[in-house]
Design a protein around this motif. Structure first.
Motif, PDB file in Angstrom:
ATOM      1  N   ASP A 144      16.838  21.231 -19.801  1.00 13.86           N
ATOM      2  CA  ASP A 144      16.026  21.885 -20.834  1.00 13.86           C
ATOM      3  C   ASP A 144      16.108  21.136 -22.164  1.00 13.86           C
ATOM      4  N   LEU A 145      17.321  20.791 -22.562  1.00  8.29           N
ATOM      5  CA  LEU A 145      17.488  20.107 -23.846  1.00  8.29           C
ATOM      6  C   LEU A 145      16.871  18.713 -23.800  1.00  8.29           C
ATOM      7  N   LEU A 146      17.089  18.008 -22.704  1.00  8.78           N
ATOM      8  CA  LEU A 146      16.547  16.650 -22.591  1.00  8.78           C
ATOM      9  C   LEU A 146      15.027  16.660 -22.695  1.00  8.78           C
ATOM     10  N   SER A 147      14.402  17.702 -22.133  1.00 15.22           N
ATOM     11  CA  SER A 147      12.936  17.781 -22.152  1.00 15.22           C
ATOM     12  C   SER A 147      12.386  17.981 -23.561  1.00 15.22           C
ATOM     13  N   ARG A 148      13.202  18.438 -24.459  1.00 12.38           N
ATOM     14  CA  ARG A 148      12.774  18.715 -25.832  1.00 12.38           C
ATOM     15  C   ARG A 148      13.020  17.536 -26.786  1.00 12.38           C
ATOM     16  N   MET A 149      13.720  16.502 -26.310  1.00 11.40           N
ATOM     17  CA  MET A 149      14.176  15.433 -27.189  1.00 11.40           C
ATOM     18  C   MET A 149      13.168  14.296 -27.284  1.00 11.40           C
ATOM     19  N   THR A 150      13.051  13.754 -28.477  1.00 13.44           N
ATOM     20  CA  THR A 150      12.264  12.540 -28.689  1.00 13.44           C
ATOM     21  C   THR A 150      13.114  11.328 -28.335  1.00 13.44           C
ATOM     22  N   LEU A 151      12.489  10.175 -28.198  1.00 17.72           N
ATOM     23  CA  LEU A 151      13.235   8.936 -27.941  1.00 17.72           C
ATOM     24  C   LEU A 151      14.230   8.687 -29.068  1.00 17.72           C
ATOM     25  N   LYS A 152      13.825   8.897 -30.288  1.00 13.87           N
ATOM     26  CA  LYS A 152      14.718   8.667 -31.427  1.00 13.87           C
ATOM     27  C   LYS A 152      15.953   9.560 -31.329  1.00 13.87           C
TER      28      LYS A 152
END
Length: 613
Positions: free
Chosen positions: A25-33
Motif C-alpha cells: 500500500d505504501l509503495l503504491s503511494r510513493m513517487t520515484l523521488k
C-alpha cells in the motif's frame, strides 16, 4: 502527522494489517523521488528539516562520537533524534527514519554509557549467553537515546592480526564466531518459534535493528590489509567467512552491511553475485543491505570512474540503503537520473524500498517513532556495568603464571604491604576502551565514565596496603627493595580500520622496555591491553612472572582486579593463535603449522590447569 493523503485509514497506517500488505500500500503511494529518498542515509550534521521532509530521507546516522555536543547525556541524544524524527513525520507520507549508530561494544558514542570489551575479548569468553545479555543491555541503552539501529555485530573471521580491525572479530575460528552471533538475539529479541526464513525481526521498543557486517570475507584479506582483497575459492569463502551470516539470518537479523573489501579483485559493493544471487536469493535474506560509509566512493578506480557509474554498480549489485553521509543530493539526483534513463530498473528500486519498509514496519517504527524515555536510566546503570565487569573477568587469558612450574605467581595478595603499578595503560580509560569509543579513533585519558586498572587495584587492595603508581618507572623507584610485586599494564594506543593495519606488531609506547626494566628489579605481572596478539620475545617472557592478555576491556577495569587478586579464577581462552614472529603470519587454525607461541584455545587457570578448545 504531516501532509499525507486525506485517507487517514490507509492500509499502511493500520498496525493490524499484515506487514506485506502495508508495504504494498505504501509503495503504491510513493513517487520515484520519495523511493530514492528512502534509499538514502545521511549524517546528522547535514540533516536539515527541509532535506528530511522534502526528500523523504530514509535514514540518518551519527558517525562515532557525532552527538549533540561533547559529553552529551542520553537525554540530549534523545532530544536530537526525536527532532529529526519529527521532521520525517512531517513529510507527505510521514515515513519514520531509521537512525543508526556504531554501538559496537556498548553505546560507545554516548558519555557515561556502559562500554563492554571489544569482540576479540568476548570471543575469549566462549560464552554465548553472556554475549546475548550484552546485546540486550546495549539495545536498552541505544533505544534510551531514541536510536533504533546499531551497525553491529561484526562477524568477520580474522585470519591475520595485522588487520586493523582484528579486535572487531570474535575469533580466527569460524565456529567461535558463529557461536558469538547470539548477540543478534540479544539486540533484536528472541525469535518466535515459527518465523519465516530470512525475514527480519525486532521484538519491541526495548530492542534495536541489528546489522551483521561486513559481507563478506573482510577478515581474510591478503596480508591483513584493511579494505584489501580476499583471495579464496567460493567454497572456502562460504565455509570460512559466510557461515556466521547464516546464523545471523536464522536469528532474523534485519540488515547486513556490505564490505569495503574485495573478493578475488571484485569489490563487494559492486558484487551482484554475492549480494543478490547468494545473500538475497540463495540464503533468502529478506531484510535490507546497507552500504558502508561513503562505500560508493570506494568503487572509483585510478582511471577516474565517475560517480554516476558507482551508483549504478552498487544499486544494481543489490545495495538497498546507501550511506552517503554528506553529499547526498548528488546521490539522489544521480539515482533518479539512472532510473529515468533505464540504467537501473524500477523493479530494483521497488525491491530496495520494499526491504527498507519491511524493516521499518517490523521494528514498529510507524507505531512508536519517538524515544521511550522510560529507558533513560538504563544508560550506564549498575546492572549493565556489572555485566560488563563479568565480561572482563571471563575474557582475560592467563598466558603465564610463575617461573617455577611448581609454584603459581597468581593470584596476588591484596593485603601485601606495598604494591607498585607501572605502565601507559594502568590509568588510561581511553586506551582501555580502544577505538570506536566517544569518537571514531578512540581517545586518550578519562574520555568517559569508568574504572581504570589502577582504580580497580586501589579499590581491591587492603586497607593497610600502599599502592605506588608511576606511568614510567623511575630509577629510584625500581631501586627500592620493599615492593611485594609489580603490576605493569602496557599495550596499544586506540586505532580503527586501516589506521590500525600493522606489519610489525611490537608493543608500542616503549612497552617492551618498561616491562624489562621492571621485571629486572621486582617480581612482575604484565597485563597486555591490545586488540590482537603482539610480539613477545622469549627473553622478555622469561623475565616476567605472569602474563595476562586483557584485550580491550572497556569501561569496567574492576573485572581485572577481580581475577588478579583471586576473587574469581581465569576462564578466558585464546580466540586467536599467538605467533612467535610476524614473519610467520598469517598463522591461524587453517594453516598446517604448530610453530606458535600459544595455540588457539590456550588459557591457564591459577591452578596451572591448561584449557584448550
Amino acid at each position: 502527522m504531516g501532509k499525507v493523503e486525506e485517507d487517514m485509514n490507509c492500509i499502511y497506517r493500520d498496525p493490524n494489517e499484515p506487514v506485506e500488505a502495508r508495504i504494498r500500500d505504501l509503495l503504491s503511494r510513493m513517487t520515484l523521488k520519495e523511493k530514492v529518498g528512502q534509499m538514502t542515509q545521511i549524517e546528522r550534521r547535514v540533516a536539515t528539516p527541509d532535506a528530511i521532509k522534502d526528500l523523504s530521507i530514509g535514514g540518518i546516522l551519527s558517525a562515532c562520537g557525532s552527538g549533540p555536543f561533547q559529553k552529551a547525556l542520553s537525554s540530549d541524544w534523545a532530544d536530537l533524534v526525536d527532532g529529526f524524527q519529527k521532521s520525517a513525520l512531517e513529510s507527505r507520507l510521514g515515513i519514520p527514519l531509521i537512525y543508526g549508530v556504531d554501538a559496537v561494544h556498548g553505546h560507545s558514542s554516548v558519555y557515561g554509557a556502559t562500554i563492554f570489551p571489544h569482540n576479540i575479548g568476548l570471543g575469549a569468553t566462549r560464552d554465548a549467553d553472556l554475549v546475548q545479555k550484552i546485546g540486550e543491555a546495549t539495545a536498552l541503552e541505544v533505544r534510551a537515546t531514541g536510536i533504533q539501529c546499531t551497525f553491529a555485530p561484526c562477524v568477520a573471521v580474522c585470519r591475520d592480526p595485522r588487520w586493523g580491525r582484528c579486535y572487531e572479530s570474535y575469533s580466527e575460528d569460524t565456529e567461535i564466531v558463529r557461536k558469538m552471533t547470539s548477540i543478534v538475539t540479544g539486540l533484536q529479541g528472541q525469535l518466535p518459534h515459527i518465523h519465516p526464513k530470512g525475514y527480519p525481526f525486532v521484538a519491541g521498543r526495548n530492542n534495536v535493528i541489528a546489522c551483521a557486517k561486513h559481507f563478506v570475507g573482510d577478515g581474510g584479506t591478503d596480508r591483513g590489509k584493511n579494505e584489501g582483497n580476499t583471495i579464496l575459492s567460493y567454497e572456502d569463502l562460504e565455509m570460512i567467512h559466510m557461515a556466521p551470516y547464516l546464523d545471523c539470518i536464522s536469528q532474523g537479523v534485519s540488515t547486513i552491511m556490505a564490505s569495503y573489501s574485495s573478493w578475488n579483485e571484485c569489490k563487494l559493493h559492486a558484487n551482484r553475485f554475492l549480494l543478490t544471487e547468494i545473500l538475497k536469493d540463495k540464503l533468502g535474506f529478506k531484510g535490507f543491505i546497507f552500504s558502508d560509509w561513503a562505500g560508493l566512493d570506494r568503487l572509483s578506480d585510478p582511471r577516474g570512474t565517475n560517480y554516476r557509474s558507482c551508483i549504478s554498480s552498487a544499486v544494481n549489485a543489490g545495495i538497498d540503503m546507501v550511506m552517503v553521509p554528506y553529499d547526498f543530493k548528488k546521490f539522489v539526483e544521480g539515482l533518479i537520473d539512472l532510473v529515468e534513463s533505464g540504467e537501473i530498473s524500477m523493479a530494483r528500486i521497488d525491491d530496495a524500498v520494499e526491504r527498507i519498509l519491511r524493516v521499518k514496519f517490523v521494528a514498529g517504527l510507524f507505531e512508536f517513532p519517538f524515544t521511550n524515555r522510560s529507558l533513560l536510566d538504563t544508560v550506564g546503570c549498575k546492572l549493565h556495568r556489572d555485566l560488563a565487569r563479568e565480561a572482563v573477568r571471563k575474557s582475560l587469558v592467563l598466558l603465564k603464571n610463575g617461573k617455577d612450574p611448581k609454584k603459581s605467581f597468581l593470584p596476588l595478595d591484596k593485603n601485601a604491604k606495598r604494591i607498585c603499578v607501572f605502565g601507559t595503560h594502568a590509568d588510561n580509560l581511553g586506551y582501555q576502551c580502544g577505538g570506536w569509543t566517544m569518537k571514531w579513533s578512540g581517545g586518550n585519558g578519562r574520555i568517559t565514565i569508568g574504572t581504570t586498572i589502577l582504580d580497580a587495584i586501589k579499590a581491591a587492595a587492603g586497607d593497610e596496603t600502599e599502592v605506588v603508581y608511576e606511568q614510567n618507572p623511575s630509577a629510584d623507584t625500581l631501586a627500592r627493595q620493599d615492593f611485594s610485586f609489580a603490576i605493569v599494564a602496557v599495550g596499544e594506543e586506540p586505532y580503527v580500520e586501516g589506521l590500525g593495519d600493522n606489519s610489525e606488531l611490537v608493543i608500542p609506547l616503549n612497552g617492551t622496555d618498561i616491562i624489562s626494566s621492571v621485571a629486572d628489579s621486582i617480581p612482575t605481572l604484565v597485563i597486555l591491553v591490545s586488540g590482537r596478539p603482539l610480539l613477545l620475545e622469549p627473553l622478555l617472557l622469561d623475565k616476567i612472572d605472569a602474563l595476562i592478555a586483557a584485550w580491550l576491556p572497556g569501561s569496567e577495569g574492576g573485572g581485572i582486579a577481580d581475577v588478579v587478586f583471586g576473587d574469581f579464577d581465569f576462564k578466558g581462552r585464546l580466540p586467536v593463535t599467538w605467533f612467535k614472529q610476524v614473519e610467520q603470519l598469517p598463522l591461524h587454525i587453517g594453516i598446517d603449522s604448530c610453530d606458535f607461541l600459544f595455540p588457539l584455545g590456550f588459557g591457564l587457570t591459577c591452578n596451572k590447569e591448561r584449557s584448550l578448545d
